[in-house]
Design a protein around this motif. Sequence first.
Motif, PDB file in Angstrom:
ATOM      1  N   LYS A 123      23.169  76.747 -35.216  1.00  0.00           N
ATOM      2  CA  LYS A 123      22.452  75.607 -34.665  1.00  0.00           C
ATOM      3  C   LYS A 123      20.983  75.690 -35.035  1.00  0.00           C
ATOM      4  CE  LYS A 123      25.015  74.182 -30.642  1.00  0.00           C
ATOM      5  NZ  LYS A 123      25.000  74.084 -29.190  1.00  0.00           N
ATOM      6  N   ARG A 124      20.428  74.570 -35.404  1.00  0.00           N
ATOM      7  CA  ARG A 124      18.999  74.500 -35.667  1.00  0.00           C
ATOM      8  C   ARG A 124      18.289  74.290 -34.364  1.00  0.00           C
ATOM      9  NH1 ARG A 124      16.376  72.817 -41.013  1.00  0.00           N
ATOM     10  NH2 ARG A 124      14.440  73.333 -40.048  1.00  0.00           N
ATOM     11  N   ARG A 125      17.262  75.013 -34.163  1.00  0.00           N
ATOM     12  CA  ARG A 125      16.506  74.880 -32.922  1.00  0.00           C
ATOM     13  C   ARG A 125      15.147  74.275 -33.209  1.00  0.00           C
ATOM     14  NH1 ARG A 125      18.696  76.952 -28.472  1.00  0.00           N
ATOM     15  NH2 ARG A 125      20.418  78.344 -28.831  1.00  0.00           N
ATOM     16  N   GLY A 126      14.591  73.674 -32.185  1.00  0.00           N
ATOM     17  CA  GLY A 126      13.242  73.146 -32.304  1.00  0.00           C
ATOM     18  C   GLY A 126      13.215  71.723 -32.826  1.00  0.00           C
ATOM     19  N   ARG A 127      12.028  71.294 -33.121  1.00  0.00           N
ATOM     20  CA  ARG A 127      11.789  69.946 -33.565  1.00  0.00           C
ATOM     21  C   ARG A 127      12.215  69.750 -35.012  1.00  0.00           C
ATOM     22  NH1 ARG A 127       5.780  67.544 -32.779  1.00  0.00           N
ATOM     23  NH2 ARG A 127       6.439  66.454 -30.926  1.00  0.00           N
ATOM     24  N   ARG A 128      12.648  68.547 -35.328  1.00  0.00           N
ATOM     25  CA  ARG A 128      13.016  68.228 -36.704  1.00  0.00           C
ATOM     26  C   ARG A 128      11.754  68.230 -37.557  1.00  0.00           C
ATOM     27  NH1 ARG A 128      14.281  62.733 -38.909  1.00  0.00           N
ATOM     28  NH2 ARG A 128      13.274  62.182 -36.990  1.00  0.00           N
ATOM     29  N   PRO A 129      11.808  68.786 -38.768  1.00  0.00           N
ATOM     30  CA  PRO A 129      10.617  68.825 -39.619  1.00  0.00           C
ATOM     31  C   PRO A 129      10.105  67.417 -39.921  1.00  0.00           C
ATOM     32  CG  PRO A 129      12.360  70.181 -40.552  1.00  0.00           C
ATOM     33  CD  PRO A 129      12.947  69.443 -39.409  1.00  0.00           C
ATOM     34  N   LYS A 130       8.786  67.290 -39.957  1.00  0.00           N
ATOM     35  CA  LYS A 130       8.157  65.994 -40.210  1.00  0.00           C
ATOM     36  C   LYS A 130       8.418  65.540 -41.650  1.00  0.00           C
ATOM     37  CE  LYS A 130       5.061  62.775 -39.138  1.00  0.00           C
ATOM     38  NZ  LYS A 130       5.300  61.741 -38.192  1.00  0.00           N
ATOM     39  N   LEU A 131       8.371  66.490 -42.581  1.00  0.00           N
ATOM     40  CA  LEU A 131       8.548  66.161 -43.997  1.00  0.00           C
ATOM     41  C   LEU A 131       9.756  66.905 -44.571  1.00  0.00           C
ATOM     42  CD1 LEU A 131       4.831  66.491 -45.082  1.00  0.00           C
ATOM     43  CD2 LEU A 131       6.044  64.391 -44.526  1.00  0.00           C
ATOM     44  N   ASP A 132      10.461  66.262 -45.472  1.00  0.00           N
ATOM     45  CA  ASP A 132      11.610  66.901 -46.116  1.00  0.00           C
ATOM     46  C   ASP A 132      11.179  67.531 -47.437  1.00  0.00           C
ATOM     47  OD1 ASP A 132      11.173  64.640 -47.601  1.00  0.00           O
ATOM     48  OD2 ASP A 132      13.205  63.830 -47.393  1.00  0.00           O
ATOM     49  N   ALA A 133      12.124  68.055 -48.191  1.00  0.00           N
ATOM     50  CA  ALA A 133      11.825  68.746 -49.449  1.00  0.00           C
ATOM     51  C   ALA A 133      11.214  67.805 -50.479  1.00  0.00           C
ATOM     52  CB  ALA A 133      13.088  69.381 -50.008  1.00  0.00           C
ATOM     53  N   ASP A 134      11.679  66.551 -50.513  1.00  0.00           N
ATOM     54  CA  ASP A 134      11.136  65.573 -51.457  1.00  0.00           C
ATOM     55  C   ASP A 134       9.663  65.291 -51.151  1.00  0.00           C
ATOM     56  OD1 ASP A 134      11.369  63.729 -53.626  1.00  0.00           O
ATOM     57  OD2 ASP A 134      11.379  62.092 -52.129  1.00  0.00           O
ATOM     58  N   ALA A 135       9.338  65.154 -49.873  1.00  0.00           N
ATOM     59  CA  ALA A 135       7.951  64.907 -49.481  1.00  0.00           C
ATOM     60  C   ALA A 135       7.073  66.114 -49.815  1.00  0.00           C
ATOM     61  CB  ALA A 135       7.880  64.584 -47.998  1.00  0.00           C
ATOM     62  N   MET A 136       7.628  67.310 -49.676  1.00  0.00           N
ATOM     63  CA  MET A 136       6.857  68.506 -50.028  1.00  0.00           C
ATOM     64  C   MET A 136       6.571  68.550 -51.534  1.00  0.00           C
ATOM     65  SD  MET A 136       8.272  71.485 -47.513  1.00  0.00           S
ATOM     66  CE  MET A 136       7.267  72.734 -48.252  1.00  0.00           C
ATOM     67  N   ARG A 137       7.537  68.093 -52.342  1.00  0.00           N
ATOM     68  CA  ARG A 137       7.303  68.030 -53.790  1.00  0.00           C
ATOM     69  C   ARG A 137       6.186  67.037 -54.111  1.00  0.00           C
ATOM     70  NH1 ARG A 137      12.796  69.042 -54.086  1.00  0.00           N
ATOM     71  NH2 ARG A 137      13.393  66.866 -53.941  1.00  0.00           N
ATOM     72  N   GLN A 138       6.193  65.903 -53.413  1.00  0.00           N
ATOM     73  CA  GLN A 138       5.138  64.901 -53.625  1.00  0.00           C
ATOM     74  C   GLN A 138       3.770  65.471 -53.257  1.00  0.00           C
ATOM     75  OE1 GLN A 138       6.013  61.300 -51.535  1.00  0.00           O
ATOM     76  NE2 GLN A 138       7.980  60.985 -52.593  1.00  0.00           N
ATOM     77  N   ILE A 139       3.716  66.208 -52.146  1.00  0.00           N
ATOM     78  CA  ILE A 139       2.448  66.822 -51.736  1.00  0.00           C
ATOM     79  C   ILE A 139       1.994  67.816 -52.802  1.00  0.00           C
ATOM     80  CG2 ILE A 139       1.392  68.412 -50.074  1.00  0.00           C
ATOM     81  CD1 ILE A 139       3.085  67.084 -47.906  1.00  0.00           C
ATOM     82  N   ALA A 140       2.913  68.639 -53.299  1.00  0.00           N
ATOM     83  CA  ALA A 140       2.561  69.631 -54.320  1.00  0.00           C
ATOM     84  C   ALA A 140       2.042  68.953 -55.577  1.00  0.00           C
ATOM     85  CB  ALA A 140       3.774  70.502 -54.644  1.00  0.00           C
ATOM     86  N   GLU A 141       2.677  67.844 -55.991  1.00  0.00           N
ATOM     87  CA  GLU A 141       2.228  67.119 -57.185  1.00  0.00           C
ATOM     88  C   GLU A 141       0.828  66.549 -56.978  1.00  0.00           C
ATOM     89  OE1 GLU A 141       5.163  64.144 -57.972  1.00  0.00           O
ATOM     90  OE2 GLU A 141       6.709  65.622 -58.458  1.00  0.00           O
ATOM     91  N   ARG A 142       0.583  65.985 -55.799  1.00  0.00           N
ATOM     92  CA  ARG A 142      -0.724  65.380 -55.523  1.00  0.00           C
ATOM     93  C   ARG A 142      -1.811  66.446 -55.413  1.00  0.00           C
ATOM     94  NH1 ARG A 142       1.848  60.815 -51.747  1.00  0.00           N
ATOM     95  NH2 ARG A 142       2.348  59.424 -53.470  1.00  0.00           N
ATOM     96  N   LEU A 143      -1.465  67.594 -54.877  1.00  0.00           N
ATOM     97  CA  LEU A 143      -2.438  68.684 -54.818  1.00  0.00           C
ATOM     98  C   LEU A 143      -2.770  69.185 -56.222  1.00  0.00           C
ATOM     99  CD1 LEU A 143      -1.146  70.718 -51.741  1.00  0.00           C
ATOM    100  CD2 LEU A 143      -3.299  69.467 -51.895  1.00  0.00           C
ATOM    101  N   ARG A 144      -1.747  69.279 -57.083  1.00  0.00           N
ATOM    102  CA  ARG A 144      -1.976  69.680 -58.479  1.00  0.00           C
ATOM    103  C   ARG A 144      -2.840  68.671 -59.205  1.00  0.00           C
ATOM    104  NH1 ARG A 144       3.543  69.992 -59.566  1.00  0.00           N
ATOM    105  NH2 ARG A 144       4.280  71.600 -58.189  1.00  0.00           N
ATOM    106  N   ALA A 145      -2.671  67.392 -58.840  1.00  0.00           N
ATOM    107  CA  ALA A 145      -3.461  66.337 -59.476  1.00  0.00           C
ATOM    108  C   ALA A 145      -4.903  66.340 -58.982  1.00  0.00           C
ATOM    109  CB  ALA A 145      -2.821  64.975 -59.223  1.00  0.00           C
ATOM    110  N   GLY A 146      -5.187  67.088 -57.902  1.00  0.00           N
ATOM    111  CA  GLY A 146      -6.552  67.215 -57.420  1.00  0.00           C
ATOM    112  C   GLY A 146      -6.952  66.139 -56.429  1.00  0.00           C
ATOM    113  N   LEU A 147      -6.009  65.471 -55.808  1.00  0.00           N
ATOM    114  CA  LEU A 147      -6.343  64.447 -54.820  1.00  0.00           C
ATOM    115  C   LEU A 147      -6.887  65.086 -53.546  1.00  0.00           C
ATOM    116  CD1 LEU A 147      -3.318  62.007 -55.181  1.00  0.00           C
ATOM    117  CD2 LEU A 147      -5.635  61.683 -56.020  1.00  0.00           C
TER     118      LEU A 147
END
Length: 176
Positions: A123-147
């Motif tokens: 069983k997963r405990r706690g709150r559901r994560p705000k962002l999924d794996a796809d959103a984390m990839r988008q964040i990583a791409e934007r950070l690499r782009a220097g935003l």
Amino acid sequence: MRIGYLLYNGGTDIDQLRRHMMQKLNCQAVFVDPGPHTRRQLSMALTSMVSHDTLVIESIKQSGFSAFQFLSLLEQIDRRGATLEVASPMLSSSQPEGQQLLLDLLIRQLRSERPGNSRHLSKRRGRRPKLDADAMRQIAERLRAGLNTRDIARHMDVSIATLYRYKRLIEDNNEV
């Protein structure tokens, strides 16, 4: 000193026989808990133990310990420099053969407990994560782009604190 520990069974005649058995095993003191949910007497028995004392239990099954509780008990007894003795089957934690038998009993008990506990572990405990794996990839791409982090947070519709938490996860996984 030999200290006996029993779990109250409910029948006074049976409990008297069990107490008598502990006296035959040369136990100077016998602690009896009223049920498996309260281990106050066991705690008292453990705190009264010193080095070279022996805690005697009737059997692992009769004591009502789960595998984790039994392992914790062994660790507490070992920390005090004492030993555990099980009357049925007769074994002691101070002898190598007894240690091996205790380990075998513990493994058997773990295997018997596993099917019931595996559901709880999955069983997963706690709150559901705000962002999924796809959103984390988008964040990583934007950070690499220097935003700017504020712009990324605004675009992803998360707070700055949430973005920094995910940024730390991404950096730990070496994705940036």
